[in-house]
Scaffold this active site. Structure first.
Site, PDB file in Angstrom:
ATOM      1  N   CYS A   8     -22.225 -20.007  69.711  1.00  0.00           N
ATOM      2  CA  CYS A   8     -22.478 -18.645  69.249  1.00  0.00           C
ATOM      3  C   CYS A   8     -23.777 -18.534  68.451  1.00  0.00           C
ATOM      4  O   CYS A   8     -24.255 -19.510  67.884  1.00  0.00           O
ATOM      5  CB  CYS A   8     -21.303 -18.181  68.397  1.00  0.00           C
ATOM      6  SG  CYS A   8     -21.250 -16.392  68.267  1.00  0.00           S
ATOM      7  N   ASP A 130     -10.590 -17.412  62.938  1.00  0.00           N
ATOM      8  CA  ASP A 130     -11.803 -17.798  62.226  1.00  0.00           C
ATOM      9  C   ASP A 130     -11.447 -17.929  60.749  1.00  0.00           C
ATOM     10  O   ASP A 130     -10.507 -17.289  60.266  1.00  0.00           O
ATOM     11  CB  ASP A 130     -12.870 -16.713  62.437  1.00  0.00           C
ATOM     12  CG  ASP A 130     -14.250 -17.136  61.992  1.00  0.00           C
ATOM     13  OD1 ASP A 130     -14.443 -18.320  61.643  1.00  0.00           O
ATOM     14  OD2 ASP A 130     -15.144 -16.270  61.976  1.00  0.00           O
TER      15      ASP A 130
HETATM   16  O1  LIG Z   1     -22.747 -15.878  63.145  1.00  0.00           O
HETATM   17  C1  LIG Z   1     -22.861 -14.830  62.510  1.00  0.00           C
HETATM   18  O2  LIG Z   1     -23.902 -14.548  61.907  1.00  0.00           O
HETATM   19  C2  LIG Z   1     -21.722 -13.862  62.467  1.00  0.00           C
HETATM   20  C3  LIG Z   1     -21.940 -12.610  61.937  1.00  0.00           C
HETATM   21  C4  LIG Z   1     -20.923 -11.703  61.890  1.00  0.00           C
HETATM   22  C5  LIG Z   1     -19.665 -12.041  62.373  1.00  0.00           C
HETATM   23  C6  LIG Z   1     -19.428 -13.289  62.897  1.00  0.00           C
HETATM   24  C7  LIG Z   1     -20.440 -14.216  62.957  1.00  0.00           C
HETATM   25  N1  LIG Z   1     -20.242 -15.487  63.461  1.00  0.00           N
HETATM   26  C8  LIG Z   1     -19.024 -15.993  64.005  1.00  0.00           C
HETATM   27  O3  LIG Z   1     -18.316 -16.729  63.045  1.00  0.00           O
HETATM   28  C9  LIG Z   1     -17.558 -17.743  63.680  1.00  0.00           C
HETATM   29  C10 LIG Z   1     -17.618 -19.037  62.915  1.00  0.00           C
HETATM   30  O4  LIG Z   1     -18.909 -19.455  62.697  1.00  0.00           O
HETATM   31  P1  LIG Z   1     -19.241 -20.914  62.074  1.00  0.00           P
HETATM   32  O5  LIG Z   1     -19.126 -21.888  63.222  1.00  0.00           O
HETATM   33  O6  LIG Z   1     -18.246 -21.192  61.011  1.00  0.00           O
HETATM   34  O7  LIG Z   1     -20.621 -20.819  61.568  1.00  0.00           O
HETATM   35  C11 LIG Z   1     -18.072 -17.838  65.090  1.00  0.00           C
HETATM   36  O8  LIG Z   1     -17.141 -17.250  65.953  1.00  0.00           O
HETATM   37  C12 LIG Z   1     -19.287 -16.979  65.111  1.00  0.00           C
HETATM   38  O9  LIG Z   1     -19.324 -16.280  66.322  1.00  0.00           O
END
Ligand SMILES: O=C(O)c1ccccc1N[C@@H]1O[C@H](COP(=O)(O)O)[C@@H](O)[C@H]1O
Length: 212
Positions: A8, A130
């Site tokens: 992502c 999440d």
């Molecule tokens: O990544 C971003 O900036 C974000 C912004 C707003 C909502 C979600 C976002 N990210 C998502 O968060 C999860 C976990 O991320 P991490 O691996 O802990 O960094 C993932 O699904 C991103 O798509």
């Protein structure tokens, strides 16, 4: 069935290529201006053109309005919409109106938080568990925050689901083993700085998932 992976917050052609070549099933594009991963629509269009049909393009949104959704879907030719901080009623309306697959993000810190997933049973196609970010955090995700995976033990999932929050190449094998996740999702765990993905970290993550 092999575990599938979504990389992502991609924003550059070479790291997008690393995700595609490494075997990602999904790639994520963020449409949320406060995020360091936020994409302009023209940039999203260019990246989307690089993605083969076998890889799904997921747009990441925080309670989006219809104008943002429609512009992002058209520019990035999105296959799926990942919705954070969006009610089940709004998610259902978005799903019906756009015809796109909807992933409902459920923010988890305590066992009780899982209950929110049930509200999406008729409103979404997939739950994304999440980690809940701190109350004063700028972002509801993408901060490398992990939750206690044992909270998922014995939970009766209302929909197919994916695991995210603080995953990286070093912990994803244990995360899959511990939770039984069939799809995992990573953003900051494959970065060298917020918003800057790293091709070798993406390759290492996907390799770990493939071997799990
Ligand atoms: O990544 C971003 O900036 C974000 C912004 C707003 C909502 C979600 C976002 N990210 C998502 O968060 C999860 C976990 O991320 P991490 O691996 O802990 O960094 C993932 O699904 C991103 O798509």
């Amino acid at each position: 069935m092999p575990t599938t992976a979504k990389i992502c917050g991609l924003s550059e052609p070479h790291t997008l290529e690393a995700a595609i070549v490494g075997g990602a099933s999904h790639v994520g594009f963020v449409f949320f201006p406060p995020s360091p991963r936020n994409l302009e629509f023209s940039r999203a269009a260019g990246l989307a053109a690089q993605v083969p049909a076998r890889v799904s393009k997921v747009g990441v949104f925080v309670d989006p309005d219809d104008t943002l959704l429609d512009t992002a879907i058209a520019s990035a030719r999105l296959d799926a919409l990942q919705l954070h901080k969006t009610t089940p009623a709004r998610a259902a309306a978005i799903r019906a109106r756009t015809g796109r697959e909807v992933w409902a993000a459920v923010a988890v810190r305590k066992r009780e938080d899982l209950g929110a997933a049930r509200g999406f049973a008729q409103a979404a196609d997939r739950i994304l568990y999440d980690a809940k970010t701190p109350d004063n955090a700028a972002l509801p995700g993408g901060m490398g925050v992990r939750f206690d995976w044992s909270l998922l033990d014995g939970f009766d999932h209302p929909l197919p689901w994916a695991l995210s929050g603080g995953l990286d190449a070093a912990n994803v094998t244990e995360a899959i083993r511990r939770t039984g996740a069939r799809t995992v999702d990573v953003s900051s765990g494959v970065e060298i700085a917020p918003g800057t993905k790293d091709a070798s970290r993406i390759a290492a993550f996907l390799s770990a998932v493939a071997s799990a």
